[in-house]
Design an enzyme around this catalytic site. Structure first.
Site, mmCIF file in Angstrom:
data_model
loop_
_atom_site.group_PDB
_atom_site.id
_atom_site.type_symbol
_atom_site.label_atom_id
_atom_site.label_comp_id
_atom_site.label_asym_id
_atom_site.label_seq_id
_atom_site.Cartn_x
_atom_site.Cartn_y
_atom_site.Cartn_z
ATOM 1 N N ARG A 1 0.627 -1.150 0.108
ATOM 2 C CA ARG A 1 0.201 -0.025 0.268
ATOM 3 C C ARG A 1 0.849 1.357 0.000
ATOM 4 O O ARG A 1 0.325 2.497 0.121
ATOM 5 C CB ARG A 1 -0.782 0.072 1.331
ATOM 6 C CG ARG A 1 -2.296 -0.495 0.984
ATOM 7 C CD ARG A 1 -2.923 -0.333 2.169
ATOM 8 N NE ARG A 1 -4.424 -0.232 2.157
ATOM 9 C CZ ARG A 1 -5.229 -0.941 2.447
ATOM 10 N NH1 ARG A 1 -5.275 -2.192 2.394
ATOM 11 N NH2 ARG A 1 -6.289 -0.558 2.770
ATOM 12 N N ARG B 1 -21.774 -1.813 2.757
ATOM 13 C CA ARG B 1 -21.338 -3.140 2.871
ATOM 14 C C ARG B 1 -21.619 -3.787 4.414
ATOM 15 O O ARG B 1 -21.446 -2.786 5.289
ATOM 16 C CB ARG B 1 -19.635 -3.147 2.665
ATOM 17 C CG ARG B 1 -19.108 -4.380 2.636
ATOM 18 C CD ARG B 1 -17.933 -4.366 1.659
ATOM 19 N NE ARG B 1 -16.432 -3.787 2.440
ATOM 20 C CZ ARG B 1 -15.318 -3.751 1.793
ATOM 21 N NH1 ARG B 1 -15.468 -4.211 0.696
ATOM 22 N NH2 ARG B 1 -14.425 -3.445 2.471
ATOM 23 N N ARG C 1 -18.408 -2.442 9.684
ATOM 24 C CA ARG C 1 -16.873 -2.366 10.171
ATOM 25 C C ARG C 1 -16.899 -0.963 10.566
ATOM 26 O O ARG C 1 -17.372 0.032 10.133
ATOM 27 C CB ARG C 1 -16.016 -2.749 9.014
ATOM 28 C CG ARG C 1 -15.661 -3.959 8.919
ATOM 29 C CD ARG C 1 -14.889 -4.073 7.559
ATOM 30 N NE ARG C 1 -13.912 -3.228 7.203
ATOM 31 C CZ ARG C 1 -13.145 -3.314 6.455
ATOM 32 N NH1 ARG C 1 -13.050 -4.296 5.590
ATOM 33 N NH2 ARG C 1 -12.283 -2.610 6.019
ATOM 34 N N ARG D 1 -9.964 7.108 4.153
ATOM 35 C CA ARG D 1 -9.276 6.206 3.461
ATOM 36 C C ARG D 1 -9.008 6.449 2.280
ATOM 37 O O ARG D 1 -7.975 5.964 1.667
ATOM 38 C CB ARG D 1 -9.986 4.783 3.749
ATOM 39 C CG ARG D 1 -9.900 4.209 5.056
ATOM 40 C CD ARG D 1 -11.086 3.215 5.508
ATOM 41 N NE ARG D 1 -10.896 2.165 4.751
ATOM 42 C CZ ARG D 1 -11.728 0.911 4.580
ATOM 43 N NH1 ARG D 1 -13.005 1.066 5.057
ATOM 44 N NH2 ARG D 1 -11.503 -0.132 3.946
HETATM 45 P P1 AMP Z 1 -8.520 -3.098 4.106
HETATM 46 O O1 AMP Z 1 -9.508 -3.901 4.702
HETATM 47 O O2 AMP Z 1 -7.625 -3.684 3.338
HETATM 48 O O3 AMP Z 1 -9.175 -1.684 3.577
HETATM 49 O O4 AMP Z 1 -7.698 -2.596 5.568
HETATM 50 C C1 AMP Z 1 -8.573 -1.842 6.683
HETATM 51 C C2 AMP Z 1 -7.390 -1.119 7.260
HETATM 52 O O5 AMP Z 1 -6.359 -1.899 7.672
HETATM 53 C C3 AMP Z 1 -6.802 -0.004 6.403
HETATM 54 O O6 AMP Z 1 -7.517 1.286 6.453
HETATM 55 C C4 AMP Z 1 -5.447 0.207 7.242
HETATM 56 O O7 AMP Z 1 -5.655 0.930 8.332
HETATM 57 C C5 AMP Z 1 -4.942 -1.384 7.573
HETATM 58 N N1 AMP Z 1 -4.214 -1.955 6.414
HETATM 59 C C6 AMP Z 1 -4.537 -2.989 5.608
HETATM 60 N N2 AMP Z 1 -3.401 -3.231 4.995
HETATM 61 C C7 AMP Z 1 -2.584 -2.513 5.154
HETATM 62 C C8 AMP Z 1 -0.929 -2.124 4.524
HETATM 63 N N3 AMP Z 1 -0.770 -3.070 3.471
HETATM 64 N N4 AMP Z 1 -0.225 -1.257 5.074
HETATM 65 C C9 AMP Z 1 -0.841 -0.350 6.192
HETATM 66 N N5 AMP Z 1 -2.157 -0.620 6.636
HETATM 67 C C10 AMP Z 1 -3.012 -1.433 6.119
#
Ligand code: AMP
Length: 215
Positions: A88, A127, A162, A173
């Site tokens: 990311r 969602r 969530r 985000r």
């Molecule tokens: P997601 O479900 O992939 O959208 O992830 C939810 C949250 O987890 C994100 O908004 C970040 O706070 C954290 N997160 C997930 N993957 C990463 C990553 N590769 N690097 C940093 N934070 C992450």
């Protein structure tokens, strides 16, 4: 086959991962799911990650790279993996390149899922996720509702919104995505394994585009 799925929150990385898991017997590595599990179990890592996640910020790169380094060495990854939500940041991508080299691994396809912001916000605020961490089925009250409101079709657990899927956090985000993650597109897109897929189409069409890339 090893695949990276790139795209903003709500672009459909999780949904496409499920298609790949079902049809190509690859394993899905979702850093978001791994972190949510840690938060739920109140581990040291989970306690550290929670405040970043709740505010729509990224968890520090060294923490994420540590998670991936451990996960990638597990046996099931030898059949092929899908990176869902990782890398990311440029630092994560650089760290991942070194990790791949050290472990003699290559990425066969990097697939960017492209969708407009209005759709991302609509998808994310509607969602609902199964609260059972072993199930984590995803529904959408507009496009793919459960048979019974608030209840998972698969395991009958409660469906929850969530804590990072309120409109305010989602906007944050997306801002984080454009600042930190979108630069990865330039990092990767000169390679022959890079593909961009329109993700504001019916799911069957998106799956078909992904299939044609992987065949
Ligand atoms: P997601 O479900 O992939 O959208 O992830 C939810 C949250 O987890 C994100 O908004 C970040 O706070 C954290 N997160 C997930 N993957 C990463 C990553 N590769 N690097 C940093 N934070 C992450």
């Amino acid at each position: 086959m090893n695949v990276i799925l790139l795209g903003a929150p709500g672009a459909g990385k999780g949904t496409i991962s499920k298609h790949l898991v079902d049809n190509y017997s690859m394993v899905q590595i979702s850093t978001g799911d791994i972190l949510r599990n840690e938060v739920k179990n109140k581990t040291d890592l989970g306690v550290k990650a929670k405040s970043f996640m709740d505010s729509g910020e990224l968890v520090p790169d060294d923490v994420i790279l540590g998670i991936i380094e451990n996960r990638i060495k597990e046996d099931d990854c030898s059949q092929g993996f899908i990176m869902d939500g990782f890398p990311r940041t440029i630092a994560q991508a650089e760290g991942f390149d070194q990790l791949l080299k050290r472990n003699d691994l290559v990425i066969d396809a990097i697939i960017e899922l492209d969708a407009p912001d209005e759709l991302l916000i609509k998808r994310l605020t509607s969602r609902r996720t199964c609260s059972n961490t072993k199930c984590q089925a995803i529904y959408n009250i507009l496009y793919q509702p459960p048979k019974k409101e608030g209840v998972c079709d698969k395991c009958s657990s409660e469906l929850i919104q969530r804590s990072d899927e309120t409109e305010e956090t989602i906007k944050h985000r997306l801002k984080t995505y454009y600042e930190k993650t979108q630069p990865l597109i330039d990092y990767y897109n000169s390679g022959s394994n890079y593909h961009k897929v329109k993700a504001d189409l019916p799911l069957a069409e998106i799956n078909a585009s992904v299939d044609s890339i992987l065949k």
